[in-house]
Design an enzyme around this catalytic site. Structure first.
Site, short mmCIF file in Angstrom:
data_model
loop_
_atom_site.label_atom_id
_atom_site.label_comp_id
_atom_site.label_asym_id
_atom_site.label_seq_id
_atom_site.Cartn_x
_atom_site.Cartn_y
_atom_site.Cartn_z
N TYR A 96 49.40 15.64 26.54
CA TYR A 96 49.63 14.65 28.09
C TYR A 96 50.12 16.42 28.35
O TYR A 96 50.07 16.98 29.58
CB TYR A 96 50.22 13.54 28.69
CG TYR A 96 49.95 13.57 29.95
CD1 TYR A 96 48.45 13.17 29.84
CD2 TYR A 96 50.73 13.36 30.50
CE1 TYR A 96 48.02 12.97 31.80
CE2 TYR A 96 50.44 13.38 32.16
CZ TYR A 96 49.14 12.54 32.27
OH TYR A 96 48.69 12.33 33.87
N SER B 297 50.10 16.50 37.04
CA SER B 297 50.83 15.14 37.19
C SER B 297 52.57 16.20 37.42
O SER B 297 52.73 16.98 37.32
CB SER B 297 51.03 14.89 36.15
OG SER B 297 52.36 14.04 35.14
#
Length: 257
Positions: free
Chosen positions: A151, A138
């Site tokens: 995350y 990401s």
């Protein structure tokens, strides 16, 4: 002999787009997902491209289910040529309120599962002296945002794992790369929108404009197909054998700031 790609989280969103892209090139596809209609989605996608497939509803938090999925895939197809660690979950919270169990869940699905799956397919790739591990990281593997401590930490960890695998895989013709998308409008992101609305006290439109696309130089969500084509390039192009250890941003200019 057909090649085989194992793609986690491949019955929706980015993972399904990746599965379709590889199926379009004739790969056998090992699907994985927890959706109730997962078997049907897998069968329909494979039939569209006339390729063989397997479907596993393996819970990636469970090491035993991971082992069963890899063993079943190798028994059916002989080898895993491409591993795409794509499955993901999300939880948004201020650090002082972040539940310990949510931290553990995010680490298990994103980082532990990628490690275990890479470890499981590695011997076969070594023996064949070829293979590709593609980790869907990401933009949050390169930079941080508030309220996403687990995350962000997991995605940074994925990039570190990718680089280590690249160093170990080089002598065996195994490549390892990470793709770092900006915001892609997937079910995972759709789920985050109301969570961010609550955290920030904003409307949906404000959250999309001021949170999700704020840092995108190109004011649009990334498409799943763009990520899928990048994964295919890293595994199946003439350049692929020479690209390893990278963290490739497909983020509409987010990390260019």
């Amino acid at each position: 002999m057909s090649k085989t790609a194992l793609i986690t989280g491949s019955t929706s969103g980015i993972g399904l787009a990746i599965a379709a892209a590889f199926a379009g090139k004739g790969y056998n596809i090992v699907f994985n997902g927890l959706e109730k209609n997962g078997p049907g989605i897998a069968a329909e996608t494979a039939a569209k491209f006339e390729v063989d497939h397997l479907f596993f509803d393996a819970d990636l938090k469970d090491p035993g289910q991971i082992q069963q999925m890899v063993a079943g895939s190798i028994a059916a197809f002989g080898n895993i040529d491409v591993l795409v660690n794509n499955a993901g979950i999300q939880f948004v919270s201020k650090i002082e309120d972040f539940p310990d169990e949510k931290w553990r869940d995010l680490m298990a699905v994103h980082l532990d599962a990628a490690f275990r799956l890479s470890k499981a397919v590695w011997p076969g790739m070594q023996q064949k002296r070829s293979g590709a591990v593609i980790n869907i990281a990401s933009a949050h593997g390169l930079i941080a945002s508030p309220y996403k401590s687990a995350y962000v930490a997991a995605k940074h960890g994925i990039i570190g794992l990718t680089r280590a695998l690249a160093m170990e895989g080089g002598p065996f013709g195994i490549t390892a790369n990470a793709i770092c998308p900006g915001y892609v409008l997937t079910p995972l992101v759709e789920k985050q929108i109301p969570e961010q609305m609550q955290v920030h006290g904003m409307s949906r439109e404000e959250v999309v404009e001021k949170i999700f696309l704020k840092e995108h130089a190109i004011k649009a969500f990334i498409t799943p197909e763009a990520v899928a084509e990048t994964a295919l390039f890293l595994a199946n192009s003439a350049a692929a054998p020479f690209i390893t250890g990278t963290a490739l941003a497909i983020d509409a200019g987010w990390t260019a700031h």
